[in-house]
Design an enzyme around this catalytic site. Sequence first.
Site, mmCIF file in Angstrom:
data_model
loop_
_atom_site.group_PDB
_atom_site.id
_atom_site.type_symbol
_atom_site.label_atom_id
_atom_site.label_comp_id
_atom_site.label_asym_id
_atom_site.label_seq_id
_atom_site.Cartn_x
_atom_site.Cartn_y
_atom_site.Cartn_z
ATOM 1 N N GLY A 1 51.026 7.939 22.876
ATOM 2 C CA GLY A 1 51.865 9.544 22.059
ATOM 3 C C GLY A 1 52.712 9.946 23.049
ATOM 4 O O GLY A 1 52.747 10.731 24.199
ATOM 5 N N PHE A 2 53.534 11.806 22.717
ATOM 6 C CA PHE A 2 53.455 12.731 22.996
ATOM 7 C C PHE A 2 52.746 13.157 23.992
ATOM 8 O O PHE A 2 52.656 13.449 25.401
ATOM 9 C CB PHE A 2 54.234 13.839 22.167
ATOM 10 C CG PHE A 2 54.479 14.823 22.387
ATOM 11 C CD1 PHE A 2 55.030 15.584 23.610
ATOM 12 C CD2 PHE A 2 53.853 15.952 21.641
ATOM 13 C CE1 PHE A 2 54.933 16.511 23.797
ATOM 14 C CE2 PHE A 2 54.057 17.201 22.118
ATOM 15 C CZ PHE A 2 54.547 17.695 23.128
ATOM 16 N N ASN B 1 48.361 1.361 19.460
ATOM 17 C CA ASN B 1 48.958 -0.075 18.276
ATOM 18 C C ASN B 1 50.420 0.341 18.519
ATOM 19 O O ASN B 1 51.594 -0.316 17.825
ATOM 20 C CB ASN B 1 48.581 0.581 17.499
ATOM 21 C CG ASN B 1 48.686 1.304 16.112
ATOM 22 O OD1 ASN B 1 49.331 2.670 16.803
ATOM 23 N ND2 ASN B 1 48.397 1.979 15.324
ATOM 24 N N ASP C 1 44.698 -1.971 18.173
ATOM 25 C CA ASP C 1 44.249 -0.323 16.902
ATOM 26 C C ASP C 1 43.439 -0.018 16.849
ATOM 27 O O ASP C 1 42.465 -0.790 16.466
ATOM 28 C CB ASP C 1 45.041 -1.542 15.841
ATOM 29 C CG ASP C 1 44.934 -0.301 14.492
ATOM 30 O OD1 ASP C 1 43.992 0.846 13.922
ATOM 31 O OD2 ASP C 1 45.459 -0.646 13.478
ATOM 32 N N ASN D 1 35.017 3.379 15.391
ATOM 33 C CA ASN D 1 35.399 2.981 16.749
ATOM 34 C C ASN D 1 35.128 3.378 17.448
ATOM 35 O O ASN D 1 34.702 3.125 18.480
ATOM 36 C CB ASN D 1 36.642 2.097 16.979
ATOM 37 C CG ASN D 1 36.147 1.179 15.465
ATOM 38 O OD1 ASN D 1 35.206 0.959 15.016
ATOM 39 N ND2 ASN D 1 37.624 0.685 14.652
ATOM 40 N N ARG E 1 28.716 3.164 23.925
ATOM 41 C CA ARG E 1 28.422 2.812 25.005
ATOM 42 C C ARG E 1 27.647 2.722 26.014
ATOM 43 O O ARG E 1 26.978 2.148 26.325
ATOM 44 C CB ARG E 1 28.880 1.667 24.657
ATOM 45 C CG ARG E 1 28.480 -0.371 23.706
ATOM 46 C CD ARG E 1 29.282 -1.201 23.425
ATOM 47 N NE ARG E 1 30.131 -0.873 22.581
ATOM 48 C CZ ARG E 1 30.990 -1.069 22.515
ATOM 49 N NH1 ARG E 1 31.878 -1.644 23.393
ATOM 50 N NH2 ARG E 1 32.023 -0.942 20.683
ATOM 51 N N TYR F 1 46.553 13.382 6.574
ATOM 52 C CA TYR F 1 46.224 14.194 7.381
ATOM 53 C C TYR F 1 44.643 14.494 7.345
ATOM 54 O O TYR F 1 43.400 14.933 8.650
ATOM 55 C CB TYR F 1 47.282 14.204 7.900
ATOM 56 C CG TYR F 1 47.506 15.184 9.538
ATOM 57 C CD1 TYR F 1 47.152 13.860 10.554
ATOM 58 C CD2 TYR F 1 47.721 16.523 9.783
ATOM 59 C CE1 TYR F 1 47.456 14.353 11.793
ATOM 60 C CE2 TYR F 1 47.838 16.732 11.280
ATOM 61 C CZ TYR F 1 47.515 15.864 12.271
ATOM 62 O OH TYR F 1 47.429 16.270 13.495
ATOM 63 N N LYS G 1 41.164 14.392 9.602
ATOM 64 C CA LYS G 1 40.812 14.536 10.863
ATOM 65 C C LYS G 1 39.372 15.720 10.305
ATOM 66 O O LYS G 1 38.508 15.665 11.839
ATOM 67 C CB LYS G 1 42.056 16.352 11.434
ATOM 68 C CG LYS G 1 43.106 15.826 12.256
ATOM 69 C CD LYS G 1 42.559 14.603 13.288
ATOM 70 C CE LYS G 1 44.371 14.179 13.627
ATOM 71 N NZ LYS G 1 44.062 13.373 15.246
HETATM 72 P P1 NAD Z 1 51.995 10.679 18.492
HETATM 73 O O1 NAD Z 1 52.612 10.164 17.636
HETATM 74 O O2 NAD Z 1 52.954 11.127 19.524
HETATM 75 O O3 NAD Z 1 50.496 10.057 19.353
HETATM 76 C C1 NAD Z 1 49.747 9.358 18.600
HETATM 77 C C2 NAD Z 1 49.353 8.227 19.318
HETATM 78 O O4 NAD Z 1 48.372 7.604 18.137
HETATM 79 C C3 NAD Z 1 50.938 7.419 19.408
HETATM 80 O O5 NAD Z 1 51.356 6.987 20.333
HETATM 81 C C4 NAD Z 1 50.766 5.771 18.216
HETATM 82 O O6 NAD Z 1 50.871 4.837 18.137
HETATM 83 C C5 NAD Z 1 48.674 6.177 18.504
HETATM 84 N N1 NAD Z 1 48.174 5.177 17.105
HETATM 85 C C6 NAD Z 1 48.377 6.515 15.835
HETATM 86 N N2 NAD Z 1 48.177 5.237 15.181
HETATM 87 C C7 NAD Z 1 46.673 4.622 15.933
HETATM 88 C C8 NAD Z 1 45.852 3.371 15.344
HETATM 89 N N3 NAD Z 1 45.057 3.383 14.580
HETATM 90 N N4 NAD Z 1 45.394 3.001 16.782
HETATM 91 C C9 NAD Z 1 46.336 3.238 18.039
HETATM 92 N N5 NAD Z 1 46.944 3.270 18.015
HETATM 93 C C10 NAD Z 1 47.091 4.752 17.376
HETATM 94 O O7 NAD Z 1 51.810 12.419 18.393
HETATM 95 P P2 NAD Z 1 51.171 13.606 19.066
HETATM 96 O O8 NAD Z 1 51.675 14.735 18.657
HETATM 97 O O9 NAD Z 1 50.734 13.637 20.663
HETATM 98 O O10 NAD Z 1 49.080 14.000 18.727
HETATM 99 C C11 NAD Z 1 48.131 13.185 19.142
HETATM 100 C C12 NAD Z 1 47.474 13.527 18.702
HETATM 101 O O11 NAD Z 1 47.113 15.210 18.792
HETATM 102 C C13 NAD Z 1 46.553 13.459 16.973
HETATM 103 O O12 NAD Z 1 45.699 12.794 17.377
HETATM 104 C C14 NAD Z 1 46.927 14.729 16.525
HETATM 105 O O13 NAD Z 1 46.633 14.616 15.683
HETATM 106 C C15 NAD Z 1 46.618 15.756 17.280
HETATM 107 N N6 NAD Z 1 47.905 16.931 17.036
HETATM 108 C C16 NAD Z 1 49.297 17.177 17.553
HETATM 109 C C17 NAD Z 1 49.215 18.332 17.420
HETATM 110 C C18 NAD Z 1 50.576 18.544 17.616
HETATM 111 O O14 NAD Z 1 51.384 19.816 17.871
HETATM 112 N N7 NAD Z 1 52.276 17.613 18.687
HETATM 113 C C19 NAD Z 1 48.760 19.259 16.661
HETATM 114 C C20 NAD Z 1 47.802 18.985 16.384
HETATM 115 C C21 NAD Z 1 46.849 18.121 17.270
#
Ligand code: NAD
Length: 313
Positions: free
Chosen positions: A10-11, A32, A56, A99, A106, A145, A149
Amino acid sequence: MRILVSGGAGFIGSHLCDRLLADGHSVVALDNLSTGRDENLSHLSDCRSFRLIQHDICDPFEGTGPLDCVYNLASPASPRDYLAAPIETLLAGSLGTRNMLEVARRHAATFVQASTSETYGDPLVHPQPESYWGNVNPIGPRSVYDESKRFSEALAMAYHRKYGMETRVARLFNTYGPRMRRADGRVLPAFLDQVLRGEPLSVFGDGSQTRSFCYVSDIVDGLIRLARSAEPKPVNLGSPTELTVLELAEIVQDLAGAAPHVRFHPLPEDDPKRRRPDIGRARRLLGWEPRISMEEGLRRTLQWVRDSSAAEA
Ligand code: NAD
């Protein structure tokens, strides 16, 4: 160290992988690819210390050898993503977090949960300190969401209390930078996309609602400092500089050299009116605060949006 990053494609996760590898660690990313993209990690395809496993987190993960730290970032994160996948979002934060906690347990690894400012809901206290319990609608559309969290945080604390595990909870506020998805429904990617297309910027409500944006390298640095600390209770990571959405529109248009032009739309349900972290704990406990100014961060991000649009064309 050997480190697992869930949501690594992800980002934020992909930047975290880059930084951990640059620091000399070996990294396994689990993803995933539901909202992430393997292009975010394609530059690492020849890196021997890195591996991406498509998985996942709602399914148990047997692991790939010893681990010192698990960062749990896997979750749909933008309103567009989690509203389109409400049940998957709740399961990622509950089953998925369980998980990942089990994997960390572990291996006696430190567990770091990426939580969110959404745990404060539409806050009645401003700025938000970690001691504020929030004002969350538990059944509104965004609850999938927010509550997922909040459950992840509660579960991490329960593992800490029951098993004495090293757990950390980072409450991340709005983060931006290269590799954000341009059409993910969040205000900043939308503005950058619209300004480069020469379209008016879409402002929801009257634009007086505030947001604070932190550049992604600062957030990654905060996550790493938190992992190294001994603090099990939540720590806010975000920028204390607050902007109205209209001010943000102005800065973006200014940097892009575009004429001011916004179009107003109705405010979505439960849209928070004000958001700003109190980062006193992060300053005190981690010696952390954002370093990249909004202008510098936006300049870098705008450049990235331009480059990636050119590459796609
Ligand atoms: P994103 O969507 O770019 O990244 C999330 C990643 O998780 C993706 O690569 C997605 O494919 C993967 N993913 C989702 N569900 C999954 C699952 N069940 N199993 C495996 N992989 C899974 O979002 P992001 O902005 O990079 O956010 C990353 C984390 O930071 C998240 O948990 C988000 O809640 C938290 N967050 C982000 C921000 C923001 O401003 N970007 C702010 C607050 C919290």
